[in-house]
Motif scaffolding. Structure first.
Motif, PDB file in Angstrom:
ATOM      1  N   ASP A 190      15.326   0.629  12.220  1.00 48.52           N
ATOM      2  CA  ASP A 190      14.571   1.204  10.903  1.00 48.52           C
ATOM      3  C   ASP A 190      15.473   1.412   9.799  1.00 48.52           C
ATOM      4  N   VAL A 191      15.245   0.943   8.609  1.00 46.57           N
ATOM      5  CA  VAL A 191      16.147   0.415   7.703  1.00 46.57           C
ATOM      6  C   VAL A 191      15.022   1.294   6.590  1.00 46.57           C
ATOM      7  N   CYS A 192      15.269   2.350   6.007  1.00 49.11           N
ATOM      8  CA  CYS A 192      15.172   2.925   4.564  1.00 49.11           C
ATOM      9  C   CYS A 192      15.720   3.294   3.447  1.00 49.11           C
ATOM     10  N   ILE A 193      15.230   3.011   2.765  1.00 49.69           N
ATOM     11  CA  ILE A 193      16.207   2.836   0.913  1.00 49.69           C
ATOM     12  C   ILE A 193      15.263   3.162   0.229  1.00 49.69           C
ATOM     13  N   VAL A 194      15.612   4.806  -0.542  1.00 51.24           N
ATOM     14  CA  VAL A 194      15.276   5.095  -1.570  1.00 51.24           C
ATOM     15  C   VAL A 194      16.219   4.762  -2.821  1.00 51.24           C
ATOM     16  N   GLY A 195      15.275   3.507  -3.637  1.00 46.27           N
ATOM     17  CA  GLY A 195      15.842   3.028  -4.828  1.00 46.27           C
ATOM     18  C   GLY A 195      16.343   4.531  -6.057  1.00 46.27           C
ATOM     19  N   ASP A 196      16.307   4.097  -7.278  1.00 48.88           N
ATOM     20  CA  ASP A 196      16.478   5.046  -8.602  1.00 48.88           C
ATOM     21  C   ASP A 196      15.064   5.875  -8.132  1.00 48.88           C
ATOM     22  N   VAL A 197      14.790   7.106  -7.618  1.00 48.22           N
ATOM     23  CA  VAL A 197      14.366   7.872  -8.173  1.00 48.22           C
ATOM     24  C   VAL A 197      14.552   9.146  -9.235  1.00 48.22           C
ATOM     25  N   ASP A 198      13.579   9.394 -10.282  1.00 43.52           N
ATOM     26  CA  ASP A 198      13.873  10.888 -11.196  1.00 43.52           C
ATOM     27  C   ASP A 198      13.926  11.534  -9.495  1.00 43.52           C
ATOM     28  N   PRO A 199      15.408  12.890 -10.930  1.00 41.84           N
ATOM     29  CA  PRO A 199      15.591  13.844  -9.678  1.00 41.84           C
ATOM     30  C   PRO A 199      14.069  14.574  -9.445  1.00 41.84           C
ATOM     31  N   PHE A 200      13.152  15.051 -10.676  1.00 40.65           N
ATOM     32  CA  PHE A 200      11.590  15.730 -10.118  1.00 40.65           C
ATOM     33  C   PHE A 200      11.202  15.402  -9.470  1.00 40.65           C
ATOM     34  N   LYS A 201      11.131  13.826  -9.741  1.00 43.91           N
ATOM     35  CA  LYS A 201      10.278  13.024  -8.519  1.00 43.91           C
ATOM     36  C   LYS A 201      10.088  13.476  -6.910  1.00 43.91           C
ATOM     37  N   LEU A 202      11.960  13.023  -7.226  1.00 47.22           N
ATOM     38  CA  LEU A 202      12.341  13.263  -5.513  1.00 47.22           C
ATOM     39  C   LEU A 202      11.958  14.357  -5.696  1.00 47.22           C
ATOM     40  N   PHE A 203      12.467  15.401  -5.740  1.00 47.53           N
ATOM     41  CA  PHE A 203      11.834  17.048  -5.456  1.00 47.53           C
ATOM     42  C   PHE A 203      10.597  17.086  -4.945  1.00 47.53           C
ATOM     43  N   HIS A 207       6.243   9.537   2.778  1.00 47.89           N
ATOM     44  CA  HIS A 207       7.031   9.276   1.590  1.00 47.89           C
ATOM     45  C   HIS A 207       7.137   7.237   1.547  1.00 47.89           C
ATOM     46  N   LEU A 208       6.732   7.364   2.329  1.00 51.11           N
ATOM     47  CA  LEU A 208       6.571   5.386   2.645  1.00 51.11           C
ATOM     48  C   LEU A 208       5.919   4.443   1.647  1.00 51.11           C
ATOM     49  N   ASN A 209       4.808   5.743   1.429  1.00 54.72           N
ATOM     50  CA  ASN A 209       3.558   5.090   0.122  1.00 54.72           C
ATOM     51  C   ASN A 209       4.408   5.023  -1.230  1.00 54.72           C
ATOM     52  N   ILE A 210       5.332   5.369  -1.177  1.00 51.45           N
ATOM     53  CA  ILE A 210       5.945   5.822  -2.991  1.00 51.45           C
ATOM     54  C   ILE A 210       6.510   4.535  -3.562  1.00 51.45           C
ATOM     55  N   ARG A 211       6.599   3.874  -4.233  1.00 49.36           N
ATOM     56  CA  ARG A 211       7.045   2.570  -4.658  1.00 49.36           C
ATOM     57  C   ARG A 211       8.519   2.431  -4.609  1.00 49.36           C
ATOM     58  N   GLU A 212       9.124   3.058  -5.178  1.00 51.93           N
ATOM     59  CA  GLU A 212      10.767   3.635  -4.726  1.00 51.93           C
ATOM     60  C   GLU A 212      11.711   2.963  -3.296  1.00 51.93           C
ATOM     61  N   VAL A 213      10.439   4.065  -2.426  1.00 50.78           N
ATOM     62  CA  VAL A 213      11.205   3.540  -0.812  1.00 50.78           C
ATOM     63  C   VAL A 213      10.296   2.539  -0.451  1.00 50.78           C
ATOM     64  N   GLU A 214      11.715   1.117  -0.388  1.00 53.80           N
ATOM     65  CA  GLU A 214      11.224   0.112   0.504  1.00 53.80           C
ATOM     66  C   GLU A 214      11.676   0.179   2.812  1.00 53.80           C
ATOM     67  N   TYR A 215      11.214   0.281   3.083  1.00 56.82           N
ATOM     68  CA  TYR A 215      11.409   0.323   4.282  1.00 56.82           C
ATOM     69  C   TYR A 215      11.270  -0.943   5.608  1.00 56.82           C
ATOM     70  N   PHE A 216      11.669  -1.473   5.987  1.00 55.69           N
ATOM     71  CA  PHE A 216      11.892  -2.255   7.347  1.00 55.69           C
ATOM     72  C   PHE A 216      12.899  -2.385   8.611  1.00 55.69           C
ATOM     73  N   GLN A 217      12.907  -3.358   8.820  1.00 54.63           N
ATOM     74  CA  GLN A 217      13.390  -3.489  10.501  1.00 54.63           C
ATOM     75  C   GLN A 217      14.906  -4.478  10.737  1.00 54.63           C
ATOM     76  N   SER A 218      15.421  -4.028  11.489  1.00 50.51           N
ATOM     77  CA  SER A 218      16.117  -4.762  11.445  1.00 50.51           C
ATOM     78  C   SER A 218      17.524  -5.231  12.809  1.00 50.51           C
ATOM     79  N   ALA A 219      17.620  -5.778  13.941  1.00 49.36           N
ATOM     80  CA  ALA A 219      18.793  -5.272  14.689  1.00 49.36           C
ATOM     81  C   ALA A 219      20.216  -5.560  14.280  1.00 49.36           C
ATOM     82  N   CYS A 220      20.740  -6.319  12.815  1.00 48.87           N
ATOM     83  CA  CYS A 220      21.992  -5.801  12.415  1.00 48.87           C
ATOM     84  C   CYS A 220      22.210  -5.488  10.742  1.00 48.87           C
ATOM     85  N   VAL A 221      22.818  -4.949  10.355  1.00 46.46           N
ATOM     86  CA  VAL A 221      22.654  -4.431   8.631  1.00 46.46           C
ATOM     87  C   VAL A 221      24.288  -4.496   8.028  1.00 46.46           C
TER      88      VAL A 221
END
Length: 317
Positions: free
Chosen positions: A243-256, A267-281
């Motif tokens: 399960d891959v979770c990527i957090v993009g460029d988030v404002d530090p205050f918003k991240l806090f 946190h998966l509902n936040i626009r800057e967060v991408e979530y997917f599954q893969s066997a190999c990355v």
């Protein structure tokens, strides 16, 4: 029954006493050597202790009971073993003949050396046709989560804290102080996919999945890391996928502000967060950056991260 007990940092023989109720058990201390007669292993410690022994545990192929006694204990949490008493209950069931042993996946990290070498035979992922030749160097198992970016910086800081502080929110304290100073890094994440065209012979190719300034990329075998943060709420240890979770460029205050939501997986509902599954990355960065897994330093980018299915036998409740 012959049992090997591995004691992590801060543990001693007194930690064994709740498990030594059966007089028919022969206890031995330390990791069994290859070929040594042993039936089961009890491992006392946290995620870092487990991480450091995974290679030998996989080679031995013996059932392992985790006794949570570290600073994070996320692997035990994922197995339903939140406290020592849970491990004692699981041990009593095992000793009574219950079939409470299952096989789980492990993650594998391969550091890539982009050069003139041929692909390593130990690599879990393969180079796609027409790409530069790449070699995998010293693949390493991990049980919970591997991270690149913010996670590496936080883990590095947390590991410098006194042990008692690490056990009482050390990762959270380090994260809170790092959020406002860590800058997003240019990062490229690719997934290995199989071509489905009718004229294709089943070739596999690397497809870019994320190319953006990235604060954190986490590759999860279990839902938890960092002492209970649910970074990958959909992760399962027996599905053959990361399960891959990527957090993009988030404002530090918003991240806090979003930080508490990680404990519930919201946190998966936040626009800057991408979530997917893969066997190999595959992870590529402009400059090599540290890669941590289970709170331990592993290597530097570029890397490939994959799954070895049913790699470890574990005793559960």
């Amino acid at each position: 029954m012959r049992v090997a007990a591995i004691l992590g940092l801060g543990c001693s023989a007194k930690n064994l006493k709740p498990f030594q109720f059966d007089k028919g058990v022969e206890w031995r201390m330390g990791m069994p050597a290859a070929g040594e007669r042993c039936d089961v292993i009890l491992l006392f410690g946290g995620d870092g202790t487990i991480h450091r022994h995974l290679g030998q545990l996989v080679r031995l192929g013996l059932p392992v009971l985790v006794v949570p006694a570290g600073s994070g204990n996320d692997f035990g949490r994922a197995l339903g073993l939140h406290h020592v008493r849970d491990s004692v209950s699981a041990w009593r069931k095992f000793c009574s003949g219950a079939a409470n042993v299952c096989r789980i996946d492990l993650g594998v990290i391969s550091a890539m050396d982009i050069g003139g070498g041929a692909p390593s035979t130990t690599a879990q992922c393969r180079s796609a046709p027409h790409e530069p030749a790449q070699r995998s160097l010293s693949p390493r198992y991990f049980c919970c989560v591997a991270g690149v970016g913010l996670d590496g910086e936080v883990s590095q800081r947390a590991n410098r804290l006194p042990r008692w502080l690490r056990r009482h929110g050390g990762y959270v304290l380090s994260l809170a102080s790092t959020i406002f100073t860590f800058a997003p890094l240019p990062m490229k994440i690719l997934t290995l996919v199989k071509d489905t065209a009718e004229n294709d012979d089943g070739n596999e190719s690397w497809i870019p999945r994320s190319e953006q300034p990235t604060l954190l990329a986490a590759f999860a075998n279990t839902p938890f890391y960092g002492g209970g943060m649910k970074i990958a709420p959909r992760a399962k240890m027996d599905d053959g996928l990361l399960d891959v979770c990527i957090v993009g460029d988030v404002d530090p205050f918003k991240l806090f502000c979003m930080f508490p939501s990680i404990y519930g997986g919201r946190h998966l509902n936040i626009r800057e967060v991408e979530y997917f599954q893969s066997a190999c990355v595959r992870v590529e960065t402009e400059h090599p950056i540290d890669v941590y897994a289970d709170g331990e330093y592993v290597c530097r980018t570029p890397i490939e991260v994959s799954v070895e299915r049913a790699a470890l036998k574990v005793i559960t409740l």
